[in-house]
Design an enzyme around this catalytic site. Sequence first.
Site, PDB file in Angstrom:
ATOM      1  N   GLU A  79       0.804  -1.217   0.000  1.00  0.00           N
ATOM      2  CA  GLU A  79       0.000   0.000   0.000  1.00  0.00           C
ATOM      3  C   GLU A  79       0.843   1.276   0.000  1.00  0.00           C
ATOM      4  OE1 GLU A  79      -3.154   0.573  -0.233  1.00  0.00           O
ATOM      5  OE2 GLU A  79      -4.114  -1.364   0.074  1.00  0.00           O
ATOM      6  N   GLU A 110       8.229 -21.931   6.718  1.00  0.00           N
ATOM      7  CA  GLU A 110       8.454 -21.091   7.889  1.00  0.00           C
ATOM      8  C   GLU A 110       9.573 -21.625   8.774  1.00  0.00           C
ATOM      9  OE1 GLU A 110       5.675 -22.267  11.620  1.00  0.00           O
ATOM     10  OE2 GLU A 110       4.666 -21.101  10.060  1.00  0.00           O
TER      11      GLU A 110
END
Length: 299
Positions: A79, A110
């Site tokens: 954004e 992960e």
Amino acid sequence: MQTHTSQGNRGAAIDQLSERDAMSAMLTSHIAALEAARSAIADISAAGALVARTVAAGGTVHYAAAGSSGLMALADACELPGTFQISPGQIRIHMAGGVPTEGVMPGSTEDDREDAARAACAVDQNDVAIVVSASGTTPYALAFAEAACARGVSVIGIANTANSALLAASDVAISLNTAPEVVEGSTRLAAGTAQKAVLNMISTQVGVLLGHVHDGLMINLNPDNIKLRQRASDIVARIACVAADDADEALRMTGYNAKLATLVAAGAGLSEAKVLLTQNRGHLRACLRDVAPKTKPNT
């Protein structure tokens, strides 16, 4: 240590509730998660100031995380160029296994500490790393934070488990004491909500500190579509107190740079507007004080 955020809620199991009560329980969980950020406001503010200094100095903001925490980080990072025109070259996202392109996130990635250490080689001493992990012990996130610290990089750690390894390794530690999840193990729920809110708070404060917000308006937005060009026009018209046609003309003259266009619409020449923004480090309010006496001597 706080109860692990993924452990199930001690109340009635959500699948044993009526649909209405289940939805209410979910909403209550998310609201409580947002409240958990309140006790961390001082640390969140410190994080915003650190990131703003980094961006202003030309450094890069590195987001690092795995799984749902990685998605929260990705959403925030993506954004920034559109909202505040922070250069895409100053934003890097390091997500365990890479950014998913087909809606699939393998869980094994992960655990890859070596991949995290390799990714951290991209950080420089002038940069900052924002590392997110609900447990605060996710191997990828923790390895990235440790490697970044070893390179002399400031680390902002966000975790939903107090006293976790990630927070201990961070220069700015943001502890979000969210309650156990309504669905055990699914940290995309309350933990993810708190993480998303905090990331939003940090990046929005960065925009404020860099002068990219004026009177609550996105004065440094990137107007690259019809909707955003109209928004830029409205912003210029409101701040400069001019008609829409004048705002549009100022935007065309300045290549749709809303800050420059506001100053031009307020009466500054284009060259003068550029100088004013440079002198005032992009903060429009200070620039307008220099322009206003020429255009509104009685105010």
